[in-house]
Design a protein around this motif. Structure first.
Motif, PDB file in Angstrom:
ATOM      1  N   ARG A  43      -9.012   9.654   7.028  1.00  0.00           N
ATOM      2  CA  ARG A  43      -7.777   9.697   6.240  1.00  0.00           C
ATOM      3  C   ARG A  43      -8.029   9.391   4.763  1.00  0.00           C
ATOM      4  O   ARG A  43      -7.583  10.106   3.871  1.00  0.00           O
ATOM      5  CB  ARG A  43      -6.764   8.693   6.807  1.00  0.00           C
ATOM      6  CG  ARG A  43      -6.297   8.999   8.220  1.00  0.00           C
ATOM      7  CD  ARG A  43      -5.731  10.391   8.326  1.00  0.00           C
ATOM      8  NE  ARG A  43      -5.230  10.665   9.673  1.00  0.00           N
ATOM      9  CZ  ARG A  43      -5.010  11.881  10.148  1.00  0.00           C
ATOM     10  NH1 ARG A  43      -5.273  12.945   9.392  1.00  0.00           N
ATOM     11  NH2 ARG A  43      -4.555  12.056  11.371  1.00  0.00           N
ATOM     12  N   ARG A  44      -8.752   8.332   4.479  1.00  0.00           N
ATOM     13  CA  ARG A  44      -8.941   7.930   3.078  1.00  0.00           C
ATOM     14  C   ARG A  44      -9.798   8.933   2.318  1.00  0.00           C
ATOM     15  O   ARG A  44      -9.643   9.093   1.104  1.00  0.00           O
ATOM     16  CB  ARG A  44      -9.560   6.534   3.008  1.00  0.00           C
ATOM     17  CG  ARG A  44      -8.633   5.432   3.518  1.00  0.00           C
ATOM     18  CD  ARG A  44      -9.127   4.067   3.085  1.00  0.00           C
ATOM     19  NE  ARG A  44     -10.488   3.840   3.551  1.00  0.00           N
ATOM     20  CZ  ARG A  44     -11.388   3.109   2.897  1.00  0.00           C
ATOM     21  NH1 ARG A  44     -11.070   2.541   1.747  1.00  0.00           N
ATOM     22  NH2 ARG A  44     -12.600   2.924   3.393  1.00  0.00           N
ATOM     23  N   GLU A  88      -9.264   1.919   6.577  1.00  0.00           N
ATOM     24  CA  GLU A  88      -9.013   3.111   7.383  1.00  0.00           C
ATOM     25  C   GLU A  88      -8.305   2.690   8.674  1.00  0.00           C
ATOM     26  O   GLU A  88      -8.617   1.660   9.261  1.00  0.00           O
ATOM     27  CB  GLU A  88     -10.346   3.787   7.712  1.00  0.00           C
ATOM     28  CG  GLU A  88     -10.238   5.059   8.519  1.00  0.00           C
ATOM     29  CD  GLU A  88      -9.742   6.249   7.727  1.00  0.00           C
ATOM     30  OE1 GLU A  88      -9.593   7.332   8.314  1.00  0.00           O
ATOM     31  OE2 GLU A  88      -9.497   6.092   6.505  1.00  0.00           O
ATOM     32  N   THR A  93      -7.532  -0.075   0.516  1.00  0.00           N
ATOM     33  CA  THR A  93      -6.915  -0.195   1.836  1.00  0.00           C
ATOM     34  C   THR A  93      -7.897   0.226   2.931  1.00  0.00           C
ATOM     35  O   THR A  93      -8.760   1.068   2.704  1.00  0.00           O
ATOM     36  CB  THR A  93      -5.649   0.679   1.929  1.00  0.00           C
ATOM     37  OG1 THR A  93      -5.978   2.024   1.536  1.00  0.00           O
ATOM     38  CG2 THR A  93      -4.560   0.146   1.041  1.00  0.00           C
ATOM     39  N   LEU A 108     -15.630   6.686   3.675  1.00  0.00           N
ATOM     40  CA  LEU A 108     -14.262   6.163   3.597  1.00  0.00           C
ATOM     41  C   LEU A 108     -13.470   6.310   4.883  1.00  0.00           C
ATOM     42  O   LEU A 108     -12.475   5.605   5.077  1.00  0.00           O
ATOM     43  CB  LEU A 108     -13.504   6.880   2.462  1.00  0.00           C
ATOM     44  CG  LEU A 108     -14.068   6.724   1.048  1.00  0.00           C
ATOM     45  CD1 LEU A 108     -13.251   7.552   0.064  1.00  0.00           C
ATOM     46  CD2 LEU A 108     -14.065   5.259   0.633  1.00  0.00           C
ATOM     47  N   MET A 145      -7.468  11.580   1.263  1.00  0.00           N
ATOM     48  CA  MET A 145      -6.525  11.010   0.312  1.00  0.00           C
ATOM     49  C   MET A 145      -7.141  10.930  -1.079  1.00  0.00           C
ATOM     50  O   MET A 145      -6.533  11.331  -2.084  1.00  0.00           O
ATOM     51  CB  MET A 145      -6.084   9.620   0.791  1.00  0.00           C
ATOM     52  CG  MET A 145      -4.688   9.220   0.349  1.00  0.00           C
ATOM     53  SD  MET A 145      -4.221   7.580   0.966  1.00  0.00           S
ATOM     54  CE  MET A 145      -4.306   7.827   2.732  1.00  0.00           C
ATOM     55  N   LEU A 146      -8.387  10.432  -1.144  1.00  0.00           N
ATOM     56  CA  LEU A 146      -9.059  10.312  -2.436  1.00  0.00           C
ATOM     57  C   LEU A 146      -9.347  11.690  -3.032  1.00  0.00           C
ATOM     58  O   LEU A 146      -9.162  11.902  -4.238  1.00  0.00           O
ATOM     59  CB  LEU A 146     -10.355   9.523  -2.279  1.00  0.00           C
ATOM     60  CG  LEU A 146     -11.131   9.251  -3.577  1.00  0.00           C
ATOM     61  CD1 LEU A 146     -10.290   8.401  -4.532  1.00  0.00           C
ATOM     62  CD2 LEU A 146     -12.455   8.552  -3.271  1.00  0.00           C
ATOM     63  N   TYR A 149      -1.436   8.773   7.533  1.00  0.00           N
ATOM     64  CA  TYR A 149      -1.918   7.410   7.326  1.00  0.00           C
ATOM     65  C   TYR A 149      -0.816   6.396   7.653  1.00  0.00           C
ATOM     66  O   TYR A 149      -1.052   5.395   8.338  1.00  0.00           O
ATOM     67  CB  TYR A 149      -2.373   7.262   5.871  1.00  0.00           C
ATOM     68  CG  TYR A 149      -2.973   5.917   5.534  1.00  0.00           C
ATOM     69  CD1 TYR A 149      -4.288   5.621   5.870  1.00  0.00           C
ATOM     70  CD2 TYR A 149      -2.230   4.949   4.871  1.00  0.00           C
ATOM     71  CE1 TYR A 149      -4.848   4.395   5.561  1.00  0.00           C
ATOM     72  CE2 TYR A 149      -2.777   3.719   4.551  1.00  0.00           C
ATOM     73  CZ  TYR A 149      -4.087   3.448   4.893  1.00  0.00           C
ATOM     74  OH  TYR A 149      -4.630   2.227   4.581  1.00  0.00           O
ATOM     75  N   THR A 197      -6.197   3.668  -2.470  1.00  0.00           N
ATOM     76  CA  THR A 197      -6.974   4.320  -1.409  1.00  0.00           C
ATOM     77  C   THR A 197      -8.299   3.615  -1.171  1.00  0.00           C
ATOM     78  O   THR A 197      -8.728   3.422  -0.025  1.00  0.00           O
ATOM     79  CB  THR A 197      -7.223   5.797  -1.775  1.00  0.00           C
ATOM     80  OG1 THR A 197      -5.968   6.468  -1.900  1.00  0.00           O
ATOM     81  CG2 THR A 197      -8.068   6.489  -0.720  1.00  0.00           C
ATOM     82  N   SER A 246       0.828  -1.213   0.000  1.00  0.00           N
ATOM     83  CA  SER A 246       0.000   0.000   0.000  1.00  0.00           C
ATOM     84  C   SER A 246       0.860   1.259   0.000  1.00  0.00           C
ATOM     85  O   SER A 246       0.623   2.194  -0.771  1.00  0.00           O
ATOM     86  CB  SER A 246      -0.926   0.004   1.220  1.00  0.00           C
ATOM     87  OG  SER A 246      -1.844  -1.057   1.165  1.00  0.00           O
ATOM     88  N   LEU A 286       1.078   4.184  -2.735  1.00  0.00           N
ATOM     89  CA  LEU A 286       0.787   5.558  -2.328  1.00  0.00           C
ATOM     90  C   LEU A 286       2.013   6.454  -2.512  1.00  0.00           C
ATOM     91  O   LEU A 286       1.879   7.633  -2.855  1.00  0.00           O
ATOM     92  CB  LEU A 286       0.326   5.590  -0.868  1.00  0.00           C
ATOM     93  CG  LEU A 286      -1.043   4.970  -0.592  1.00  0.00           C
ATOM     94  CD1 LEU A 286      -1.327   4.937   0.905  1.00  0.00           C
ATOM     95  CD2 LEU A 286      -2.150   5.719  -1.331  1.00  0.00           C
TER      96      LEU A 286
END
Length: 508
Positions: free
Chosen positions: A86-87, A214, A212, A83, A90-91, A140, A209, A18, A22
């Motif tokens: 964090r995600r 959270e 994976t 999500l 991120m997205l 993350y 993203t 991951s 990332l």
């Protein structure tokens, strides 16, 4: 201490893959602003002085500490619920990066006027979204694993980051050359297609993203303030940002007649003052909005002030000021030179494929090797000693560019210069990251690290925006001598910091 078998088993953890993906997503945008864009603009007929100004689009990396606390505390409508904290960010950041790259791809800078302004706006958006992605990925990475696993995750992230840089640097140049564009035969469609492919490649990060999980710590964190207070803090940030843009633009319009017929030194002083005024206006506006009750002063203090005060209280004012000066100046020699390096190689007569092979591919491999060397020596001889060697090497290796400027188009010289310059850069970077990590408080790791990583590029990238004007005034040999001399105060700062600061050495 873990055995080799345990270490190899840990490499098969899903978190390693991951962070590798990332890291790739984080490394992709940087050279699309900081390097490949320079060659595109030069081929499109944009003058060198204006080309280097575009490096300011990457200043988002230097100011990310301002909105890092908002990313940590402000939930996103719908996305956060679906999500996680964090995600979701991120997205959003990855979609923003891809959208900005598409916008750049659809803009032809050769048209000049509004098209060049539009290209600059998309480049700024790319820098902002990419810096936001960095903030979230750092948080993350820290939250998905125990402290003893962070070394492996960091290694995977850095490896992915370097691969992303190779794709955005060498990949774009190879694609653009393959489709027929060159300095004397500019083809907008070639650059357009290359950048559109880079936007599609960002799908790797988006897919990672979505797949994976959270972090558990993020799921369990309670809301720190009502949503209305979050939004008002966001409003303070946006109004301050607007104030910065308006003052910077207004002073530029009013001062333009004063620059007519004056040399590069006057332009440098004017632009530095212009940036300082804009920053001062932004902070003053934010402070005024808090004072009149636009947002909660308590929430503003918790969000922006406490992480800063902690650093000053722990080290004392004199030592803290010295450390911040070192953080802000350590990378100045190589960053200022790096802004103009691709243009320099092209002026020496090297082709895009030659630059892509030597600088973007071979050079990044050497940088990774230098990073490992710096990490090993930081452990063996201590962080401050490794930091001193990194400062000396960063400044001294810039002098090798003078030899290449005198020799001209010589591939042997090119590879020799790239080897020693990138080895020194990798070495210094590894030692510097170890130094920055030692300065953070575990209670404020994300925000304080964002502050340090922002500060370390703020002045160098700002000064790098004038590198084209410096070359016009000094010539390449004079410019490279100047970048080496910029490293002398850094060496002095490292020596002074070593006398004041005792860094506890811990095994990895």
């Amino acid at each position: 201490m873990h055995t080799w078998r345990e270490t190899l088993q840990a490499l098969w953890d899903w978190r390693i893959l991951s962070l590798l993906m990332l890291g790739f997503s984080a490394g992709l945008p940087l050279l699309l602003i900081f390097s490949s864009l320079s060659l595109w603009l030069m081929e499109a007929g944009v003058e060198r002085r204006a080309v280097t100004f575009f490096s300011w689009a990457a200043l988002g990396y230097s100011f990310k500490f301002v909105w890092a606390p908002l990313v940590d505390r402000l939930p996103l409508p719908w996305l956060t619920g679906r999500l996680g904290r964090r995600r979701a960010y991120m997205l959003l950041a990855q979609i923003g990066v891809a959208g900005a790259i598409v916008g750049m791809a659809l803009t032809d800078p050769a048209a000049g006027g509004w098209a060049l302004t539009q290209m600059a706006l998309f480049a700024v958006l790319l820098g902002f979204m990419s810096a936001t992605q960095d903030i979230v990925i750092d948080a993350y990475r820290i939250e998905i694993a125990r402290p003893e696993q962070q070394g492996l995750l960091s290694a995977a992230y850095i490896a992915g980051y370097r691969v992303g840089m190779i794709v955005a640097g060498a990949g774009v140049l190879f694609l653009a050359a393959h489709w027929g564009t060159s300095r004397g035969n500019y083809q907008f469609e070639a650059w357009q297609s290359a950048y559109l492919i880079m936007a599609c490649v960002m799908g790797i990060g988006m897919l990672t993203t979505l797949l994976t999980p959270e972090p558990d710590s993020s799921k369990q964190q309670a809301q720190l303030a009502p949503a209305g207070q979050h939004l008002r803090l966001l409003g303070v940030f946006l109004f301050s940002l607007l104030g910065l843009v308006l003052v910077f633009w207004g002073v530029g319009r009013l001062g333009a007649p004063l620059l007519a017929g004056n040399g590069p030194l006057w332009s440098l002083l004017f632009e530095a003052s212009r940036m300082a005024l804009a920053l001062g206006a932004a902070f003053a506006l934010g402070w005024a909005l808090i004072r009149i009750g636009f947002a909660s002063s308590e929430q503003a203090r918790i969000t922006w002030v406490e992480p800063v005060l902690d650093f000053w209280h722990r080290y004392g004012w004199r030592t803290a000021a010295l450390l911040l000066a070192l953080v802000g100046l350590y990378r100045i020699s190589d960053i200022v030179l790096g802004v103009i390096s691709n243009i320099f190689y092209q002026d020496m007569g090297f082709t895009k494929p030659e630059i892509a092979t030597a600088v973007k591919t071979y050079g990044l491999v050497i940088t990774i090797a230098g990073g490992f060397l710096g990490g090993i020596l930081a452990y063996r001889i201590g962080v401050m000693r490794a930091l001193m060697w990194g400062a000396i090497l960063s400044a001294a290796t810039n002098l090798a560019f003078i030899g290449l400027a005198m020799v001209g188009r010589d591939l042997t010289w090119l590879y020799w210069v790239v080897s020693i310059d990138n080895l020194a850069a990798g070495f210094a970077s590894a030692a510097f990251v170890a130094f920055l990590s030692s300065l953070t408080n575990i209670q404020f790791t994300a925000v304080q690290y964002a502050i340090f990583s922002s500060l370390m590029t703020l002045l160098p990238k700002t000064l790098g925006g004038y590198s084209g004007a410096m070359v016009d005034g000094l010539g390449y040999p004079g410019f490279f001598t100047l970048t080496a001399l910029l490293g002398v105060p850094v060496i002095a700062l490292v020596w002074l910091a070593g006398r004041r600061l005792q860094i506890a050495e811990r095994p990895p």
